[in-house]
Design a protein around this motif. Sequence first.
Motif, PDB file in Angstrom:
ATOM      1  N   GLU A 136       0.807  -1.215   0.000  1.00  0.00           N
ATOM      2  CA  GLU A 136       0.000   0.000   0.000  1.00  0.00           C
ATOM      3  C   GLU A 136       0.844   1.270   0.000  1.00  0.00           C
ATOM      4  N   GLY A 137       2.093   1.160   0.451  1.00  0.00           N
ATOM      5  CA  GLY A 137       2.945   2.338   0.531  1.00  0.00           C
ATOM      6  C   GLY A 137       2.516   3.314   1.603  1.00  0.00           C
ATOM      7  N   ALA A 146      -6.178   0.173   7.194  1.00  0.00           N
ATOM      8  CA  ALA A 146      -7.557   0.065   6.710  1.00  0.00           C
ATOM      9  C   ALA A 146      -7.781  -1.256   6.008  1.00  0.00           C
ATOM     10  N   ARG A 147      -6.821  -1.664   5.202  1.00  0.00           N
ATOM     11  CA  ARG A 147      -6.938  -2.949   4.485  1.00  0.00           C
ATOM     12  C   ARG A 147      -6.970  -4.123   5.453  1.00  0.00           C
ATOM     13  N   LEU A 157      -1.227  -1.256  14.234  1.00  0.00           N
ATOM     14  CA  LEU A 157      -0.406  -1.828  13.171  1.00  0.00           C
ATOM     15  C   LEU A 157       1.032  -1.316  13.274  1.00  0.00           C
ATOM     16  N   SER A 158       1.195  -0.025  13.531  1.00  0.00           N
ATOM     17  CA  SER A 158       2.539   0.546  13.670  1.00  0.00           C
ATOM     18  C   SER A 158       3.298  -0.123  14.810  1.00  0.00           C
ATOM     19  N   VAL A 171     -12.699 -14.894   3.282  1.00  0.00           N
ATOM     20  CA  VAL A 171     -12.601 -14.253   1.968  1.00  0.00           C
ATOM     21  C   VAL A 171     -12.182 -12.794   2.118  1.00  0.00           C
ATOM     22  N   ASP A 172     -11.126 -12.446   1.425  1.00  0.00           N
ATOM     23  CA  ASP A 172     -10.643 -11.064   1.370  1.00  0.00           C
ATOM     24  C   ASP A 172     -10.947 -10.547  -0.030  1.00  0.00           C
ATOM     25  N   LEU A 173     -11.863  -9.588  -0.151  1.00  0.00           N
ATOM     26  CA  LEU A 173     -12.306  -9.085  -1.444  1.00  0.00           C
ATOM     27  C   LEU A 173     -11.690  -7.713  -1.706  1.00  0.00           C
ATOM     28  N   ARG A 174     -11.059  -7.563  -2.877  1.00  0.00           N
ATOM     29  CA  ARG A 174     -10.425  -6.299  -3.244  1.00  0.00           C
ATOM     30  C   ARG A 174     -10.911  -5.881  -4.627  1.00  0.00           C
TER      31      ARG A 174
END
Length: 303
Positions: free
Chosen positions: A15-16, A23-24, A32-33, A122-125
């Motif tokens: 994601e950079g 969020a993802r 997360l950090s 399921v991970d939907l993108r």
Amino acid sequence: MDLQQLRYALAVAEEGSFTRAAARCMIAQPALSQQIGNLEHEFGAKLFDRSVRPTRPTAAGEVFLPRARTLLADAEELYTQVNAAAGRIRGPLHVGSISTLTAVSLPAVLREYRALHPHVHVDLRMGMSEELLANVRQGRLHVAFVGTVPDAPLHGVRYRRLAFDELVAVTAPGHRLDNAVSPGSRAGLDEIAKEPGVDFTKGTGARNQSDTAFAAQGLHREVIYEVSSAELLAQLTAAGLGVGMLPEPLARTLPGLRVIHLESPPARVESLVWPSGQTTPAVSAFLAAVGPEKENVDEDSER
């Protein structure tokens, strides 16, 4: 170090951004950090340069990320294969889709899949076709729905053709073209080229479908607004900002638009794609849920 930390680190790299990665991964950004910080403390090296935008891996991160991706893929495959041997389909399923999908009802497919395999996560993108295809080839997606011009090769993947659609022009009610083209008639692309265009980002498969058709007739069209989703294209068009082009089955479902059929219309093919290597039980079950059509393999994927 645990597998979830590897997932977080890969998300940041892809994601950079720590914010977008959080969020993802559906986790608070500070949490997360902290997990990335714990990972860096364990290795004794910074994995990401936080002082630049987009966030980039350090030299240590460049060494870490490919191996982390391999470890995570191996762990997920081990998990799914062991469960499959025990008669259960478990594990993750990363699914990608274009926003203009019409060949199947994705909610209906996922509902059926969930009923049969409740232990698969399921991970939907959503994304553009080129991005989705690249992610399938790189193993970041297990399966994806893409749209391409009819003769576009699908290198390095297995695929199943799902539908062939013509594109139509879409305008706001009362637009000049809406009034000029009588019901049952078709407009020439030369008429569409005279209007300000609303289309997808240049270079994407969705944009190539229309650009190829205009170029074949030696026409230049000025695209004023470039967008990344069908919903935004429809909103800008319905607001009278220009003329868009969408697959007919999708155009008729979006509110506030007038549909105009075209002479020598652009066309696109929707396909379901998945990696050319070994198929996991979760992917095989998803392919079955979509339908029994015969698969195809691009010649380059066997080389």
